[in-house]
Design a protein around this motif. Structure first.
Motif, PDB file in Angstrom:
ATOM      1  N   ILE A  21      34.849  19.328  -9.693  1.00 16.48           N
ATOM      2  CA  ILE A  21      34.769  17.974 -10.218  1.00 16.48           C
ATOM      3  C   ILE A  21      36.168  17.365 -10.179  1.00 16.48           C
ATOM      4  O   ILE A  21      37.072  17.817 -10.879  1.00 16.48           O
ATOM      5  N   ARG A  22      36.347  16.340  -9.364  1.00 17.05           N
ATOM      6  CA  ARG A  22      37.684  15.764  -9.188  1.00 17.05           C
ATOM      7  C   ARG A  22      38.059  14.863 -10.360  1.00 17.05           C
ATOM      8  O   ARG A  22      37.249  14.087 -10.853  1.00 17.05           O
ATOM      9  N   GLY A  23      39.322  15.006 -10.803  1.00 18.11           N
ATOM     10  CA  GLY A  23      39.865  14.104 -11.802  1.00 18.11           C
ATOM     11  C   GLY A  23      39.459  14.375 -13.231  1.00 18.11           C
ATOM     12  O   GLY A  23      39.665  13.532 -14.103  1.00 18.11           O
ATOM     13  N   MET A  24      38.908  15.553 -13.510  1.00 18.08           N
ATOM     14  CA  MET A  24      38.541  15.921 -14.876  1.00 18.08           C
ATOM     15  C   MET A  24      39.189  17.246 -15.227  1.00 18.08           C
ATOM     16  O   MET A  24      39.496  18.056 -14.355  1.00 18.08           O
ATOM     17  N   THR A  25      39.388  17.476 -16.513  1.00 15.98           N
ATOM     18  CA  THR A  25      39.925  18.750 -16.975  1.00 15.98           C
ATOM     19  C   THR A  25      38.779  19.722 -17.234  1.00 15.98           C
ATOM     20  O   THR A  25      37.634  19.309 -17.450  1.00 15.98           O
ATOM     21  N   PRO A  26      39.062  21.028 -17.216  1.00 13.76           N
ATOM     22  CA  PRO A  26      38.010  21.999 -17.541  1.00 13.76           C
ATOM     23  C   PRO A  26      37.370  21.742 -18.901  1.00 13.76           C
ATOM     24  O   PRO A  26      36.146  21.850 -19.043  1.00 13.76           O
ATOM     25  N   ALA A  27      38.190  21.392 -19.906  1.00 16.82           N
ATOM     26  CA  ALA A  27      37.646  21.145 -21.244  1.00 16.82           C
ATOM     27  C   ALA A  27      36.713  19.942 -21.254  1.00 16.82           C
ATOM     28  O   ALA A  27      35.673  19.951 -21.931  1.00 16.82           O
ATOM     29  N   ALA A  28      37.064  18.904 -20.497  1.00 19.63           N
ATOM     30  CA  ALA A  28      36.215  17.710 -20.440  1.00 19.63           C
ATOM     31  C   ALA A  28      34.895  18.021 -19.759  1.00 19.63           C
ATOM     32  O   ALA A  28      33.829  17.561 -20.194  1.00 19.63           O
ATOM     33  N   VAL A  29      34.942  18.807 -18.679  1.00 18.30           N
ATOM     34  CA  VAL A  29      33.706  19.201 -17.999  1.00 18.30           C
ATOM     35  C   VAL A  29      32.847  20.057 -18.916  1.00 18.30           C
ATOM     36  O   VAL A  29      31.626  19.888 -19.001  1.00 18.30           O
ATOM     37  N   ALA A  30      33.491  20.988 -19.633  1.00 14.90           N
ATOM     38  CA  ALA A  30      32.753  21.855 -20.550  1.00 14.90           C
ATOM     39  C   ALA A  30      32.039  21.052 -21.622  1.00 14.90           C
ATOM     40  O   ALA A  30      30.914  21.371 -22.014  1.00 14.90           O
ATOM     41  N   GLN A  31      32.676  20.000 -22.094  1.00 15.09           N
ATOM     42  CA  GLN A  31      32.061  19.168 -23.122  1.00 15.09           C
ATOM     43  C   GLN A  31      30.804  18.491 -22.601  1.00 15.09           C
ATOM     44  O   GLN A  31      29.807  18.353 -23.325  1.00 15.09           O
ATOM     45  N   VAL A  32      30.841  18.062 -21.330  1.00 13.54           N
ATOM     46  CA  VAL A  32      29.683  17.394 -20.742  1.00 13.54           C
ATOM     47  C   VAL A  32      28.584  18.392 -20.398  1.00 13.54           C
ATOM     48  O   VAL A  32      27.405  18.180 -20.688  1.00 13.54           O
ATOM     49  N   VAL A  33      28.977  19.492 -19.758  1.00 13.93           N
ATOM     50  CA  VAL A  33      28.003  20.484 -19.310  1.00 13.93           C
ATOM     51  C   VAL A  33      27.394  21.235 -20.480  1.00 13.93           C
ATOM     52  O   VAL A  33      26.210  21.562 -20.492  1.00 13.93           O
ATOM     53  N   GLY A  34      28.214  21.513 -21.477  1.00 17.60           N
ATOM     54  CA  GLY A  34      27.747  22.307 -22.611  1.00 17.60           C
ATOM     55  C   GLY A  34      28.018  23.775 -22.362  1.00 17.60           C
ATOM     56  O   GLY A  34      27.864  24.275 -21.255  1.00 17.60           O
ATOM     57  N   GLY A  35      28.442  24.455 -23.379  1.00 16.26           N
ATOM     58  CA  GLY A  35      28.739  25.870 -23.222  1.00 16.26           C
ATOM     59  C   GLY A  35      28.984  26.554 -24.545  1.00 16.26           C
ATOM     60  O   GLY A  35      29.494  27.660 -24.600  1.00 16.26           O
ATOM     61  N   GLY A  36      28.607  25.868 -25.631  1.00 15.61           N
ATOM     62  CA  GLY A  36      28.777  26.473 -26.939  1.00 15.61           C
ATOM     63  C   GLY A  36      30.241  26.605 -27.313  1.00 15.61           C
ATOM     64  O   GLY A  36      31.078  25.802 -26.909  1.00 15.61           O
ATOM     65  N   ASP A  37      30.554  27.644 -28.071  1.00 19.51           N
ATOM     66  CA  ASP A  37      31.937  27.915 -28.470  1.00 19.51           C
ATOM     67  C   ASP A  37      32.701  28.480 -27.283  1.00 19.51           C
ATOM     68  O   ASP A  37      32.343  29.518 -26.724  1.00 19.51           O
ATOM     69  N   LEU A  38      33.758  27.795 -26.887  1.00 17.35           N
ATOM     70  CA  LEU A  38      34.511  28.170 -25.700  1.00 17.35           C
ATOM     71  C   LEU A  38      35.696  29.058 -26.052  1.00 17.35           C
ATOM     72  O   LEU A  38      36.389  28.813 -27.037  1.00 17.35           O
ATOM     73  N   ARG A  39      35.916  30.101 -25.231  1.00 18.87           N
ATOM     74  CA  ARG A  39      37.046  31.007 -25.422  1.00 18.87           C
ATOM     75  C   ARG A  39      37.614  31.378 -24.062  1.00 18.87           C
ATOM     76  O   ARG A  39      36.908  31.376 -23.053  1.00 18.87           O
ATOM     77  N   MET A  40      38.903  31.706 -24.028  1.00 15.52           N
ATOM     78  CA  MET A  40      39.511  32.226 -22.810  1.00 15.52           C
ATOM     79  C   MET A  40      39.135  33.696 -22.685  1.00 15.52           C
ATOM     80  O   MET A  40      39.530  34.533 -23.512  1.00 15.52           O
TER      81      MET A  40
END
Length: 207
Positions: A21-40
């Protein structure tokens, strides 16, 4: 770059969806896609913690975010399409269906199955499909999945290697929803396109 993509056709990865996805951050994509509680997490850590769920991992390369879904579910939702000027994607379904998609300014410009000349409705012009054909004809790789990944990497200007996927990435899970009794059974590819908000028409074969 070809060697970086060898994993795309490996038996170790029997089903997945990789989206850039061009021009977006991983966190922004995760917020849209959904993924629950995010961790590295590394791939091993993710499997240990979330092995019973569909794991979604997020990273970034060359100004693009990427989303790797181990459950082979296409996650180009309408909200994501409207927020990025360009999305390119490789879907490897567990049922043997492989699909390459490219979305530019919210329009699907191409959607096809690499190596078998099956096309789905798209507005054009094609960019990835001719390049995949060229790579396969030139015997750069015998795998249509690897050829598609190489072509996508050329558009993105970077690659995602097996080491990248094994390493630490922003990681979440998508909870599986049991199918309701009597629900129609459809392939992962068609379900994915429905999730993406696409209109499903019969595929076309090149002549």
């Amino acid at each position: 770059m070809d060697s970086d993509w060898a994993w795309a056709g490996s038996d170790r990865f029997p089903g997945y969806c990789l989206t850039f996805i061009r021009g977006m951050t991983p966190a922004a994509v995760a917020q849209v896609v959904g993924g629950g509680d995010l961790r590295m997490l590394t791939a091993v850590q993710a499997l240990e913690l979330h092995g019973d769920h569909e794991i979604v991992r997020f990273g970034a390369v060359a100004g693009w975010a990427f989303c790797y879904d181990s459950g082979s579910t296409l996650r180009v939702m309408p909200d994501l399409r409207s927020r990025s000027p360009e999305i390119v994607q490789l879907f490897h379904g567990g049922d043997g269906t492989n699909i390459v998609n490219r979305v530019v300014e919210g329009r699907t410009t191409e959607s096809f199955e690499p190596g078998v000349d099956i096309r789905y409705p798209a507005e054009g012009p094609p960019l990835l499909r001719p390049r995949v054909r060229q790579l396969l004809a030139g015997a750069t790789t015998g795998s249509s999945l690897v050829a598609a990944a190489v072509a996508i990497g050329e558009v993105v200007g970077a690659s995602v290697s097996e080491d990248d996927l094994d390493g630490a990435l922003l990681t979440g899970v998508v909870r599986r929803v049991p199918a309701r009794p009597g629900a129609p059974v459809i392939s992962p590819a068609l379900r994915s396109m429905l999730v993406a908000g696409e209109v499903i028409d019969p595929p076309r074969r090149d002549t």
